[in-house]
Design a protein around this motif. Structure first.
Motif, PDB file in Angstrom:
ATOM      1  N   ASP A 203       0.838  -1.195   0.000  1.00 44.93           N
ATOM      2  CA  ASP A 203       0.000   0.000   0.000  1.00 44.93           C
ATOM      3  C   ASP A 203       0.874   1.246   0.000  1.00 44.93           C
ATOM      4  O   ASP A 203       1.903   1.318   0.677  1.00 44.93           O
ATOM      5  CB  ASP A 203      -0.883   0.025   1.261  1.00 44.93           C
ATOM      6  CG  ASP A 203      -1.864  -1.121   1.244  1.00 44.93           C
ATOM      7  OD1 ASP A 203      -2.194  -1.595   0.148  1.00 44.93           O
ATOM      8  OD2 ASP A 203      -2.292  -1.534   2.341  1.00 44.93           O
TER       9      ASP A 203
ATOM     10  N   GLU B  65      -7.202   2.342   7.629  1.00 45.86           N
ATOM     11  CA  GLU B  65      -8.164   1.306   7.284  1.00 45.86           C
ATOM     12  C   GLU B  65      -7.481   0.222   6.467  1.00 45.86           C
ATOM     13  O   GLU B  65      -6.742   0.500   5.525  1.00 45.86           O
ATOM     14  CB  GLU B  65      -9.330   1.907   6.495  1.00 45.86           C
ATOM     15  CG  GLU B  65     -10.420   0.900   6.161  1.00 45.86           C
ATOM     16  CD  GLU B  65     -11.604   1.536   5.471  1.00 45.86           C
ATOM     17  OE1 GLU B  65     -12.479   0.776   4.993  1.00 45.86           O
ATOM     18  OE2 GLU B  65     -11.642   2.781   5.397  1.00 45.86           O
TER      19      GLU B  65
ATOM     20  N   ASN C 236      -6.941  -2.950   3.876  1.00 49.22           N
ATOM     21  CA  ASN C 236      -7.393  -3.304   2.532  1.00 49.22           C
ATOM     22  C   ASN C 236      -7.342  -4.820   2.351  1.00 49.22           C
ATOM     23  O   ASN C 236      -6.580  -5.520   3.023  1.00 49.22           O
ATOM     24  CB  ASN C 236      -6.507  -2.649   1.469  1.00 49.22           C
ATOM     25  CG  ASN C 236      -6.521  -1.143   1.555  1.00 49.22           C
ATOM     26  OD1 ASN C 236      -7.579  -0.537   1.693  1.00 49.22           O
ATOM     27  ND2 ASN C 236      -5.343  -0.529   1.492  1.00 49.22           N
ATOM     28  N   TYR C 237      -8.151  -5.312   1.407  1.00 51.56           N
ATOM     29  CA  TYR C 237      -8.126  -6.730   1.072  1.00 51.56           C
ATOM     30  C   TYR C 237      -6.922  -7.023   0.183  1.00 51.56           C
ATOM     31  O   TYR C 237      -6.607  -6.260  -0.738  1.00 51.56           O
ATOM     32  CB  TYR C 237      -9.410  -7.136   0.358  1.00 51.56           C
ATOM     33  CG  TYR C 237     -10.594  -7.242   1.288  1.00 51.56           C
ATOM     34  CD1 TYR C 237     -10.987  -8.473   1.809  1.00 51.56           C
ATOM     35  CD2 TYR C 237     -11.317  -6.107   1.654  1.00 51.56           C
ATOM     36  CE1 TYR C 237     -12.068  -8.573   2.676  1.00 51.56           C
ATOM     37  CE2 TYR C 237     -12.399  -6.197   2.514  1.00 51.56           C
ATOM     38  CZ  TYR C 237     -12.772  -7.437   3.025  1.00 51.56           C
ATOM     39  OH  TYR C 237     -13.837  -7.527   3.883  1.00 51.56           O
TER      40      TYR C 237
ATOM     41  N   ASN D 266     -15.373 -10.570   0.087  1.00 52.05           N
ATOM     42  CA  ASN D 266     -15.558  -9.123  -0.059  1.00 52.05           C
ATOM     43  C   ASN D 266     -16.500  -8.787  -1.211  1.00 52.05           C
ATOM     44  O   ASN D 266     -16.180  -7.982  -2.085  1.00 52.05           O
ATOM     45  CB  ASN D 266     -14.214  -8.404  -0.256  1.00 52.05           C
ATOM     46  CG  ASN D 266     -14.348  -6.897  -0.074  1.00 52.05           C
ATOM     47  OD1 ASN D 266     -15.180  -6.427   0.681  1.00 52.05           O
ATOM     48  ND2 ASN D 266     -13.513  -6.146  -0.773  1.00 52.05           N
TER      49      ASN D 266
ATOM     50  N   GLN E  85     -13.708  -9.769  -4.296  1.00 51.71           N
ATOM     51  CA  GLN E  85     -12.256  -9.844  -4.251  1.00 51.71           C
ATOM     52  C   GLN E  85     -11.754 -11.133  -4.896  1.00 51.71           C
ATOM     53  O   GLN E  85     -10.809 -11.130  -5.670  1.00 51.71           O
ATOM     54  CB  GLN E  85     -11.763  -9.785  -2.801  1.00 51.71           C
ATOM     55  CG  GLN E  85     -10.252  -9.915  -2.613  1.00 51.71           C
ATOM     56  CD  GLN E  85      -9.506  -8.663  -3.020  1.00 51.71           C
ATOM     57  OE1 GLN E  85     -10.082  -7.578  -3.013  1.00 51.71           O
ATOM     58  NE2 GLN E  85      -8.255  -8.820  -3.410  1.00 51.71           N
TER      59      GLN E  85
ATOM     60  N   PRO F 226     -10.096  -7.732   6.103  1.00 56.05           N
ATOM     61  CA  PRO F 226      -9.013  -7.319   5.205  1.00 56.05           C
ATOM     62  C   PRO F 226      -7.656  -7.443   5.885  1.00 56.05           C
ATOM     63  O   PRO F 226      -7.495  -7.105   7.060  1.00 56.05           O
ATOM     64  CB  PRO F 226      -9.365  -5.875   4.855  1.00 56.05           C
ATOM     65  CG  PRO F 226     -10.307  -5.433   5.932  1.00 56.05           C
ATOM     66  CD  PRO F 226     -11.058  -6.645   6.356  1.00 56.05           C
TER      67      PRO F 226
ATOM     68  N   SER G 280      -4.329  -6.271   4.987  1.00 58.85           N
ATOM     69  CA  SER G 280      -3.129  -5.466   4.719  1.00 58.85           C
ATOM     70  C   SER G 280      -2.407  -5.056   5.990  1.00 58.85           C
ATOM     71  O   SER G 280      -1.164  -5.035   6.036  1.00 58.85           O
ATOM     72  CB  SER G 280      -3.503  -4.234   3.892  1.00 58.85           C
ATOM     73  OG  SER G 280      -4.381  -3.379   4.606  1.00 58.85           O
TER      74      SER G 280
END
Length: 774
Positions: A43, A63, A65-66, A216, A233, A245, A247
């Motif tokens: 990311d 937040e 992430n997937y 997702n 996803q 998720p 990440s």
């Protein structure tokens, strides 16, 4: 999974007789490895840091992430291998020779004279159906759905629609009756305009199916264009379906500052139920439960293993009731004793069990990655129970034979979709005495089909004495469902019994409105503040019966910590002067509107939106919602009845008659429609013409209320003896109706039949000695 999956019974306020409508889950445990590879595409900004109170540099808690299940396999090898052999992994796959179980070699299926063919063309899997009809179509299949004991298939329709076809492949062995194509509705002839036709919304997988077969999933329905832009996803139920998720977990694994992350970077805590929290029985120590942080694991599994409706688009809310509205033990879904009836999955059953109350969770019994039982045979239960339960003296059956396994008696099956046998997870003691008393099924007679329930009860008495014949909440709920006056005090005691499961108490509260002659307002008020959200939900369902001026007690729930409670309170307060200018109401009301807009592709949600508009005197909007509902699902009866009521309220009663007539053409035997149209005829001064519809409504329903209305119509035309005959039949129905008994007494008195009226009064006093009107 079935086409009707996960749609609960929810309340629908209306302007007429219709009080309810039918609206219409991933086991996991915490990561234990201490390392994780970097994601293929890190990311942006992952290296940004801040200073903690202790002066330690820690990643910003952004937040998550997937990232996909492939990111997990290098560190979690064993778990990944288990998952590759799980039903979750194979929940949904692209059409390819490895994953397609069905035979597409020019086979065909005949269903009530209609032919459907299955073939291949240049690697494409095809279904040709509705042959020799105006709706004939050749469909290319894109995805498998499930793999055993049956496999279904998805096809694409315009506007982003994915349809789950009713033609399924029976994947069982040939000697078990499998290796064949079959229709999910084998006994029903289905035409293109039928609610169960494969083109209809009832088979739309965007709405009901894909979210629990992918990771997702985002439904993304656009009400303005009546189209879907659904996405996911990955196909199948992947790691992040349960853990959320990933990440930040990867950031945790890469970071040298492990203390800067809570819960190893996960938002969801799934360690509840791991071996570190449950000390299993050994020769030296009994099973012992330690207090877990929360019940996240069960709530995470419930997202797909429950009968529920979605109320928020997020796939990783902290609480189950923040994203879903679950069903309670409603009639038609569960038997009166809580055993599974309709397709309800596991959550509602398990929440009734002593195991759930004791703190057992899904992963105590199931390997959360393979989904399979952790231990074969009775050893699974012997993790906690002592060996005396694994003996012929307890099971009354020869070891290793049917009936000797714990699940045979304590987790009986019911078969859905013709071939899919699913176990009841309430882990209950077999009760053939309840079969005799209230008609519920029992595990004994599921195998001993040639014997009676009385025989099974006697056998249990002989082997175990009569200690197993304990009072059961099913007896109370059965009587309360039938509104038996004598059940009221028992129902109140059940509600107040803190030893009973919350879902049982919530269901009992929900049944209070079946006793309109009793004052249960203080009970509702008390349970609205209950610490358990399911109990609060049951109290809200009961509060639907309170008049608007008495709903002030709902105001605190507009600030409830769980969304399902807030929006139900807002629904009940819509249009009420009590909430004029109330900010909490405005916020919760918007949450309710948003929850219904998620499902605005279906008539039920549109009808719910119309109900709010009706309560707020927004007649034009209500009309629009209901017209849209009828266009999308013309067979959804509450929409037609409510639209007719909107026309009546806006002085357009003649238009309401046309709506009811059109709906009756499609549903000629529906008692609700017949009653609604009959009442329209009565308002129009055509009582004689209304009688046949009233008679049909009464004959098509086991609800004595329909007979009561029919009898009043007969009385109005001077047909007193016929009216009393109808009321006598209604009084003998299983369900008690106070109005029926009062009408019998009044009509007999008015016609001069004093002795008959006296007999009716004595019968009524016997049924309800506490009735104030006696």
């Amino acid at each position: 999974m079935g086409h009707n999956a996960r749609l609960p019974v929810t309340r629908l306020p209306t302007m007429t007789r219709i009080a309810t409508l039918l609206l219409l889950i991933i086991l996991a445990t915490g990561c234990e490895k201490q390392a994780m590879p970097a994601p293929a595409q890190p990311d942006a900004g992952a290296s940004m840091a801040t200073t903690t109170d202790a002066g330690v540099m820690a990643p910003i808690q952004r937040e998550a992430n997937y990232v996909g299940s492939e990111q997990c396999q290098l560190c979690h090898v064993a778990q990944h291998q288990d998952w590759l052999h799980s039903d979750h992994y194979r929940a949904m796959k692209t059409m390819n020779p490895k994953d397609v179980a069905g035979h597409f070699d020019q086979q065909s299926l005949e269903h009530h004279g209609q032919q459907t063919g299955f073939s291949m063309d240049n690697g494409r899997y095809l279904v040709s159906t509705d042959q020799q009809s105006g709706s004939a179509a050749t469909l290319e299949l894109q995805y498998t759905f499930g793999h055993f004991p049956l496999q279904q298939y998805l096809t694409a329709l315009p506007d982003g629609r994915w349809q789950n076809l009713p033609f399924a492949w029976d994947a069982r062995a040939k000697e078990a009756g499998g290796q064949r194509w079959y229709h999910l509705y084998e006994q029903e002839k289905i035409t293109p305009d039928d609610a169960l036709h494969w083109r209809s919304p009832s088979h739309n997988a965007n709405h009901m199916c894909i979210e629990c077969h992918t990771t997702n999933f985002a439904k993304s329905y656009n009400a303005n264009t009546n189209s879907f832009h659904s996405s996911w996803q990955e196909t199948g139920v992947g790691c992040e379906s349960c853990h959320g998720p990933g990440s930040r977990h990867i950031e945790w694994a890469r970071s040298s500052n492990k203390g800067g992350f809570g819960n190893k970077g996960w938002d969801i805590n799934l360690t509840d139920g791991s071996l570190s929290l449950w000390q299993h029985q050994t020769a030296q120590t009994p099973a012992k439960r330690q207090q877990a942080a929360d019940s996240s694991q069960i709530e995470q599994c419930a997202q797909c293993h429950a009968r529920r409706s979605r109320i928020h688009a997020s796939n990783h809310e902290h609480h189950f009731l923040d994203a879903f509205l679950p069903s309670l033990l409603e009639e038609g879904l569960y038997h009166a004793d809580g055993q599974i009836d309709d397709e309800v999955y596991e959550y509602g059953s398990f929440m009734q069990s002593k195991m759930a109350i004791a703190g057992v969770t899904c992963s105590n019994c199931h390997n959360p990655h393979s989904g399979k039982p952790k231990v074969a045979g009775n050893g699974l239960c012997l993790q906690c129970h002592d060996n005396s339960f694994d003996t012929p003296q307890h099971s009354m059956h020869t070891p290793g034979q049917p009936g000797s396994f714990c699940v045979d008696c304590h987790m009986p099956t019911k078969t859905y979709m013709t071939v899919d046998a699913r176990r009841d997870h309430s882990l209950r003691v077999p009760r053939p005495d309840l079969t005799t008393g209230i008609g519920t099924p029992n595990a004994c007679n599921q195998c001993h089909t040639s014997q009676t329930a009385e025989w099974a009860s006697n056998v249990l008495d002989q082997h175990h004495g009569k200690s197993w014949r304990k009072p059961h909440y099913g007896q109370i709920l059965a009587s309360a469902r039938q509104a038996k006056p004598a059940a009221y005090s028992d129902l109140v005691n059940l509600i107040r019994n803190q030893q009973q499961p919350a879902i049982v108490r919530a269901t009992a509260i929900m049944l209070l409105p079946n006793f309109p002659a009793r004052d249960y307002r203080q009970i509702i008020a008390g349970e609205l503040g209950n610490a358990d959200a399911l109990v609060r939900l049951g109290a809200l369902r009961a509060a639907d019966s309170l008049p608007p001026q008495e709903r002030r007690i709902l105001l605190p729930l507009l600030r409830d910590e769980q969304r399902a409670i807030r929006i139900e309170a807002a629904r009940l307060l819509a249009g009420n002067p009590l909430v004029a200018g109330d900010r909490d109401f405005a916020s919760a009301r918007q949450e309710y509107i948003d929850s219904q807009m998620i499902n605005a592709d279906r008539a039920a949600a549109l009808t719910n939106l119309a109900s709010v508009a009706i309560q707020e005197n927004r007649w034009e909007e209500a009309e629009g919602f209901l017209q849209d509902a009828i266009r999308k699902e013309p067979y959804f009866i509450p929409a037609s009845i409510n639209l007719a009521d909107v026309y009546r309220a806006t002085s357009r009663d003649a238009e309401g008659a046309k709506v009811l007539q059109a709906s009756l053409q499609q549903n000629p035997e529906n008692s609700d429609l017949q009653l609604a149209y009959a009442l329209w005829l009565v308002r129009a001064g055509q009582t004689n013409n209304a009688l046949p519809y009233l008679q049909q409504a009464a004959s098509h329903s086991q609800n004595p209320h329909f007979s009561y209305i029919y009898a009043l119509g007969l009385q109005q035309l001077g047909k007193t003896d016929e009216a009393l005959a109808v009321l006598d039949k209604a009084a003998a129905m299983p369900r008690y109706d106070r109005n029926v008994h009062i009408a019998r007494i009044d009509i007999a008195r008015q016609s001069g039949q004093v002795a008959r009226a006296g007999q009716y009064l004595r019968e009524w006093k016997t049924l309800d000695p506490e009735e104030r009107g006696n």
